[in-house]
Design a protein around this motif. Sequence first.
Motif, PDB file in Angstrom:
ATOM      1  N   GLN A 122      -2.582  -0.444 -10.350  1.00 24.85           N
ATOM      2  CA  GLN A 122      -1.397  -1.337 -10.915  1.00 24.85           C
ATOM      3  C   GLN A 122      -1.910  -2.582 -11.216  1.00 24.85           C
ATOM      4  O   GLN A 122      -1.021  -3.382 -11.962  1.00 24.85           O
ATOM      5  N   GLY A 123      -3.119  -2.842 -10.867  1.00 29.27           N
ATOM      6  CA  GLY A 123      -3.603  -4.285 -11.421  1.00 29.27           C
ATOM      7  C   GLY A 123      -3.732  -4.251 -12.760  1.00 29.27           C
ATOM      8  O   GLY A 123      -3.379  -4.667 -13.585  1.00 29.27           O
ATOM      9  N   PRO A 124      -5.287  -3.967 -12.790  1.00 25.11           N
ATOM     10  CA  PRO A 124      -6.003  -4.119 -14.312  1.00 25.11           C
ATOM     11  C   PRO A 124      -5.347  -2.874 -15.259  1.00 25.11           C
ATOM     12  O   PRO A 124      -5.328  -3.199 -16.568  1.00 25.11           O
ATOM     13  N   GLY A 125      -4.707  -1.991 -14.536  1.00 23.37           N
ATOM     14  CA  GLY A 125      -4.331  -0.630 -15.361  1.00 23.37           C
ATOM     15  C   GLY A 125      -2.862  -0.893 -15.638  1.00 23.37           C
ATOM     16  O   GLY A 125      -2.291  -2.034 -15.736  1.00 23.37           O
ATOM     17  N   HIS A 126      -2.337   0.361 -16.278  1.00 25.81           N
ATOM     18  CA  HIS A 126      -0.900   0.180 -16.674  1.00 25.81           C
ATOM     19  C   HIS A 126      -0.552  -0.691 -17.721  1.00 25.81           C
ATOM     20  O   HIS A 126       0.269  -1.175 -18.023  1.00 25.81           O
TER      21      HIS A 126
ATOM     22  N   ALA B 111       0.883  -1.367   0.083  1.00 25.65           N
ATOM     23  CA  ALA B 111       0.117   0.080  -0.016  1.00 25.65           C
ATOM     24  C   ALA B 111       0.911   1.221  -0.117  1.00 25.65           C
ATOM     25  O   ALA B 111       0.404   2.279  -0.615  1.00 25.65           O
ATOM     26  N   SER B 112       1.969   1.028   0.406  1.00 25.87           N
ATOM     27  CA  SER B 112       2.861   2.288   0.478  1.00 25.87           C
ATOM     28  C   SER B 112       3.525   2.616  -0.967  1.00 25.87           C
ATOM     29  O   SER B 112       4.204   3.769  -0.993  1.00 25.87           O
ATOM     30  N   TYR B 113       3.521   1.712  -1.803  1.00 27.20           N
ATOM     31  CA  TYR B 113       4.138   1.922  -3.303  1.00 27.20           C
ATOM     32  C   TYR B 113       3.348   3.033  -3.764  1.00 27.20           C
ATOM     33  O   TYR B 113       1.850   3.075  -3.687  1.00 27.20           O
ATOM     34  N   ARG B 114       4.197   3.917  -4.441  1.00 29.08           N
ATOM     35  CA  ARG B 114       3.480   5.011  -5.156  1.00 29.08           C
ATOM     36  C   ARG B 114       4.358   5.228  -6.578  1.00 29.08           C
ATOM     37  O   ARG B 114       5.448   5.623  -6.342  1.00 29.08           O
ATOM     38  N   PRO B 115       3.680   5.135  -7.365  1.00 26.63           N
ATOM     39  CA  PRO B 115       4.434   5.298  -9.012  1.00 26.63           C
ATOM     40  C   PRO B 115       4.674   6.686  -9.228  1.00 26.63           C
ATOM     41  O   PRO B 115       3.907   7.365  -8.853  1.00 26.63           O
ATOM     42  N   ALA B 116       5.666   7.053 -10.062  1.00 30.02           N
ATOM     43  CA  ALA B 116       5.667   8.346 -10.327  1.00 30.02           C
ATOM     44  C   ALA B 116       4.773   8.790 -11.168  1.00 30.02           C
ATOM     45  O   ALA B 116       4.585  10.147 -11.170  1.00 30.02           O
ATOM     46  N   ARG B 117       4.351   7.874 -12.178  1.00 28.18           N
ATOM     47  CA  ARG B 117       3.571   8.021 -13.154  1.00 28.18           C
ATOM     48  C   ARG B 117       2.965   7.185 -13.972  1.00 28.18           C
ATOM     49  O   ARG B 117       3.338   5.889 -13.551  1.00 28.18           O
ATOM     50  N   PHE B 118       2.220   7.293 -14.812  1.00 27.38           N
ATOM     51  CA  PHE B 118       1.597   6.009 -15.798  1.00 27.38           C
ATOM     52  C   PHE B 118       2.749   5.796 -16.775  1.00 27.38           C
ATOM     53  O   PHE B 118       3.210   6.306 -17.493  1.00 27.38           O
ATOM     54  N   SER B 119       3.301   4.428 -16.629  1.00 29.68           N
ATOM     55  CA  SER B 119       4.414   4.196 -17.409  1.00 29.68           C
ATOM     56  C   SER B 119       4.379   2.720 -17.562  1.00 29.68           C
ATOM     57  O   SER B 119       4.547   1.755 -17.345  1.00 29.68           O
TER      58      SER B 119
ATOM     59  N   ARG C 147      -3.857  11.119 -14.930  1.00 34.76           N
ATOM     60  CA  ARG C 147      -2.736  11.467 -14.075  1.00 34.76           C
ATOM     61  C   ARG C 147      -3.141  11.450 -12.467  1.00 34.76           C
ATOM     62  O   ARG C 147      -2.246  10.859 -11.718  1.00 34.76           O
ATOM     63  N   ALA C 148      -4.272  11.905 -12.420  1.00 36.67           N
ATOM     64  CA  ALA C 148      -4.745  11.518 -10.820  1.00 36.67           C
ATOM     65  C   ALA C 148      -5.033  10.153 -10.384  1.00 36.67           C
ATOM     66  O   ALA C 148      -4.456   9.766  -9.221  1.00 36.67           O
ATOM     67  N   VAL C 149      -5.452   9.203 -11.492  1.00 35.61           N
ATOM     68  CA  VAL C 149      -5.531   7.729 -10.871  1.00 35.61           C
ATOM     69  C   VAL C 149      -4.197   7.120 -10.452  1.00 35.61           C
ATOM     70  O   VAL C 149      -3.945   6.661  -9.591  1.00 35.61           O
ATOM     71  N   PHE C 150      -3.106   7.700 -11.599  1.00 40.46           N
ATOM     72  CA  PHE C 150      -1.729   6.901 -11.364  1.00 40.46           C
ATOM     73  C   PHE C 150      -0.877   7.683 -10.505  1.00 40.46           C
ATOM     74  O   PHE C 150       0.191   6.807  -9.947  1.00 40.46           O
ATOM     75  N   GLU C 151      -1.169   8.836 -10.322  1.00 38.30           N
ATOM     76  CA  GLU C 151       0.053   9.602  -9.437  1.00 38.30           C
ATOM     77  C   GLU C 151      -0.581  10.086  -8.034  1.00 38.30           C
ATOM     78  O   GLU C 151       0.272  10.023  -7.164  1.00 38.30           O
ATOM     79  N   ARG C 152      -1.869  10.075  -8.065  1.00 37.79           N
ATOM     80  CA  ARG C 152      -2.564  10.442  -6.407  1.00 37.79           C
ATOM     81  C   ARG C 152      -3.329   9.237  -6.187  1.00 37.79           C
ATOM     82  O   ARG C 152      -3.238   9.104  -4.941  1.00 37.79           O
TER      83      ARG C 152
END
Length: 330
Positions: A226-230, A3-11, A277-282
């Motif tokens: 990070q599951g179904p997305g990305h 849960a602490s993982y936070r990606p920098a962006r959609f990649s 951006r909001a989904v993947f960064e926030r």
Amino acid sequence: MNASYRPARFSPQEILFAPTSACNLNCAHCAVRKDRRRLSAGAAIHFLKSAKKAGLERVGFTGGEPFLDAPFLFAVAAAAARNDLFFDRITTNAAWFKTPTHLRRTLEKLREAEYDGTFGVSVDAFHDGDLFKVALFLQTAAGIWDRPDVAQIVAIRGARDRATAARLRALARVLGAKIVTRYGRRFIKTEFLLLPLVMIDIVPVGKAGGLVDPWGKKWFNEDYCQGPGHVLYVLPDGSVKPCCGYATDSERLTIGNIHTDSAEGILKKAARNPYVRAVFERGFSRIRGRLKAEGVTFPGKTDNHCFFCHHVLTAVKPAVLDRALRALKP
């Protein structure tokens, strides 16, 4: 995911092609809208040439039923191999073929195109394909690729679970197999096959909306999609979304089209898309908090990320959502 993982962006690292929305089945939970559009293999191959530069490494196929456009699979798989891309899986109901000869010739051509990924074979209470055909598909694929783990059995859970369990047992019987547990995972196992069982939560939207109450007493654990997305999910009309797309076809998730954009161009558009951006960064939790600050109330809580995304994009007024997204801070 932690849960602490936070990606920098959609990649994203994978392109997921849906060459057609046509299907030989008519499943009660499916949100894919069937039409006559077909994705051009030429456009997909041209797009692949820009994929490696953009950091994309894998290719997968879904639908509809992707084997209903087998020539697309042959051509794009061969192009992916030429461009040194890896394969993920082809999602199939495994009951699309007319005869055993049709099945074998199709899979042999796919093998000749250097496809070396896996198959995600859908077996549950909703996919009512002939289990004898499914078993023949699994046995034939395992023989052609000489791999006992050439496929995964993918089942929907969260609705009609008893019927799904019965259908999985029935498939095991047809295969002369047992359902076993190894290392905390379940497999369908024979002397020559070892097929992992992969359970996917139902997304109660579209036709599946009445199958289960999506609202409960627990919010999802944040995972920044990070599951179904990305992935770059390419629809039959060439439009691209940052997720599998089964939950919602909202235009807010469209980040380009392979007929007009390179992979790098699509990633740039994604970086400018406020919702993506909001989904993947926030994260969804931050979006939910801002919506509540805007006066939005939810009927309950949901532990399903895809359903939450669908609800936000279809039930929240666009102007309210825009204000919430603007108010989100890094």
